[in-house]
Design an enzyme around this catalytic site. Structure first.
Site, PDB file in Angstrom:
ATOM      1  CG  ASP A 273      -2.072   0.940   1.101  1.00 54.32           C
ATOM      2  OD1 ASP A 273      -2.395   1.341  -0.034  1.00 54.32           O
ATOM      3  OD2 ASP A 273      -2.670   1.292   2.137  1.00 54.32           O
ATOM      4  N   GLY A 274       0.334   2.296  -0.636  1.00 51.07           N
ATOM      5  CA  GLY A 274       0.977   3.603  -0.567  1.00 51.07           C
ATOM      6  C   GLY A 274       1.652   4.073  -1.834  1.00 51.07           C
TER       7      GLY A 274
ATOM      8  CD1 TRP B 272       7.453   6.838  -1.822  1.00 51.54           C
ATOM      9  CD2 TRP B 272       7.135   6.876  -4.039  1.00 51.54           C
ATOM     10  NE1 TRP B 272       8.692   6.899  -2.415  1.00 51.54           N
ATOM     11  CE2 TRP B 272       8.531   6.921  -3.779  1.00 51.54           C
ATOM     12  CE3 TRP B 272       6.705   6.888  -5.360  1.00 51.54           C
ATOM     13  CZ2 TRP B 272       9.479   6.983  -4.785  1.00 51.54           C
ATOM     14  CZ3 TRP B 272       7.642   6.954  -6.367  1.00 51.54           C
ATOM     15  CH2 TRP B 272       9.012   6.998  -6.087  1.00 51.54           C
TER      16      TRP B 272
ATOM     17  CG  HIS C 255       0.422   2.324  -9.553  1.00 53.76           C
ATOM     18  ND1 HIS C 255       0.028   1.785  -8.346  1.00 53.76           N
ATOM     19  CD2 HIS C 255      -0.565   3.187  -9.924  1.00 53.76           C
ATOM     20  CE1 HIS C 255      -1.143   2.298  -7.992  1.00 53.76           C
ATOM     21  NE2 HIS C 255      -1.522   3.140  -8.933  1.00 53.76           N
TER      22      HIS C 255
ATOM     23  CB  SER D 179      -8.105  -5.336  -4.453  1.00 55.43           C
ATOM     24  OG  SER D 179      -8.665  -4.041  -4.605  1.00 55.43           O
ATOM     25  CB  THR D 180     -12.517  -7.447  -6.379  1.00 56.85           C
ATOM     26  OG1 THR D 180     -12.539  -7.380  -4.933  1.00 56.85           O
ATOM     27  CG2 THR D 180     -12.133  -8.861  -6.796  1.00 56.85           C
TER      28      THR D 180
ATOM     29  CG  LEU E 134      10.181 -16.588  -3.168  1.00 55.41           C
ATOM     30  CD1 LEU E 134      10.840 -15.728  -2.096  1.00 55.41           C
ATOM     31  CD2 LEU E 134       9.454 -15.684  -4.170  1.00 55.41           C
TER      32      LEU E 134
ATOM     33  NE  ARG F 201      -2.919  -1.601   4.523  1.00 55.14           N
ATOM     34  CZ  ARG F 201      -4.143  -1.614   4.045  1.00 55.14           C
ATOM     35  NH1 ARG F 201      -4.970  -2.584   4.397  1.00 55.14           N
ATOM     36  NH2 ARG F 201      -4.558  -0.677   3.215  1.00 55.14           N
TER      37      ARG F 201
ATOM     38  NE  ARG G 247      -8.338   0.323   4.865  1.00 53.09           N
ATOM     39  CZ  ARG G 247      -8.082   1.607   5.059  1.00 53.09           C
ATOM     40  NH1 ARG G 247      -8.172   2.107   6.284  1.00 53.09           N
ATOM     41  NH2 ARG G 247      -7.736   2.394   4.057  1.00 53.09           N
TER      42      ARG G 247
ATOM     43  CB  SER H  48      -7.491  -3.921   2.410  1.00 55.61           C
ATOM     44  OG  SER H  48      -7.319  -2.701   3.092  1.00 55.61           O
TER      45      SER H  48
ATOM     46  CD  GLU I 214       2.051 -13.987  15.212  1.00 57.65           C
ATOM     47  OE1 GLU I 214       1.975 -12.848  15.725  1.00 57.65           O
ATOM     48  OE2 GLU I 214       1.522 -15.005  15.706  1.00 57.65           O
TER      49      GLU I 214
END
Length: 261
Positions: free
Chosen positions: A38-39, A43, A55, A83-84, A149, A206, A212, A214, A225
């Site tokens: 997020d951000g 930014w 982005h 996200s949707t 990974l 986050r 939150r 989201s 955690e």
């Protein structure tokens, strides 16, 4: 148009990330880290630039963090890419994000292959441009045999939509006589989720300051955690990843039970 606005958008994935891991226990590295990146827009605004610039910067940060996580022994990164709810954003921003994703899936796959990264996706394909769906399929195919990974990108993803999709899928199986309702247990339900085959996240990170979830991985993060920071995603660094993991290692994970002394 995209190439003219952002020439040389993507830099190669760093070959190595120098990290001071002396304070970490190598036996307690979270195997699956989920990230709400997020951000980006805030930014960019703080830099006096348009949101789309954020982005682009966020895409670069993801590559750096993937490389750092891999060097630490993390096995899976699930990143909340689109996200949707993001469809509610301005059309111009959505178009840019799709263009950015298209370039990402074109220009980065060889880099991921070189670094033994396996690419996966979770979310609904409905509404995504055909070219994006084709490039997603290509990325899955060409990185399928990589053993390093796993980068699991959540695209057009929502936790509630995922659960509804799973319930509808199971209901159809029951209706068709292929599944008895009483046989639906946790394992059967999880096999109907977008994340089937992957373990639940151990750690949820986050950025951006909000406290939150989201609508992200509502089922899967039941016992994850959580670690949050006010730092916007483009400024998130491998050192901050270390800080999050160090915090994780100080916690007692009881999963609803008691720690045996």
């Amino acid at each position: 148009m995209f190439d003219q606005l952002f020439p040389n958008v993507f830099r190669p994935m760093p070959k190595q990330v120098d990290l001071d891991t002396s304070g970490l226990s190598p036996d307690n590295i979270p195997q699956h880290i989920a990230i709400i990146m997020d951000g980006n827009g805030r930014w960019a605004k703080a830099q006096g630039k348009v949101r789309t610039f954020g982005h682009k910067a966020g895409a670069e940060t993801l590559k750096t963090i993937v490389r750092a996580a891999d060097s630490l022994g993390v096995k899976i990164i699930t990143a909340y890419a689109f996200s949707t709810e993001n469809w509610k954003r301005p059309v111009t921003e959505i178009h840019f994000i799709m263009e950015l994703l298209s370039h990402y899936l074109t220009n980065e796959i060889q880099d991921f292959n070189d670094n033994n990264v396996q690419v996966r996706f979770m979310g609904s394909r409905e509404g995504l441009p055909p070219v994006i769906r084709e490039k997603m399929d290509h990325a899955i195919e060409v990185t399928r045999d990589n053993t390093g990974l796993i980068l699991n990108l959540a695209i057009n993803y929502g936790g509630r939509a995922e659960i509804l999709h799973a319930v509808q899928s199971l209901a159809r199986r029951v209706q068709d006589g292929n599944l008895a309702a009483e046989d639906i247990d946790t394992a059967v339900f999880e096999d109907s989720l977008y994340s089937r085959g992957l373990p639940d996240p151990d750690l949820l990170i986050r950025t951006g300051g909000d406290q939150r979830i989201s609508n992200f991985l509502l089922w899967q993060i039941a016992y994850a955690e959580m670690w949050t920071t006010h730092v916007y995603w483009p400024d998130f660094t491998p050192a901050m990843l270390l800080e999050a993991i160090a915090s994780f290692q100080k916690r007692e994970r009881r999963f609803g039970g008691l720690v045996q002394k």
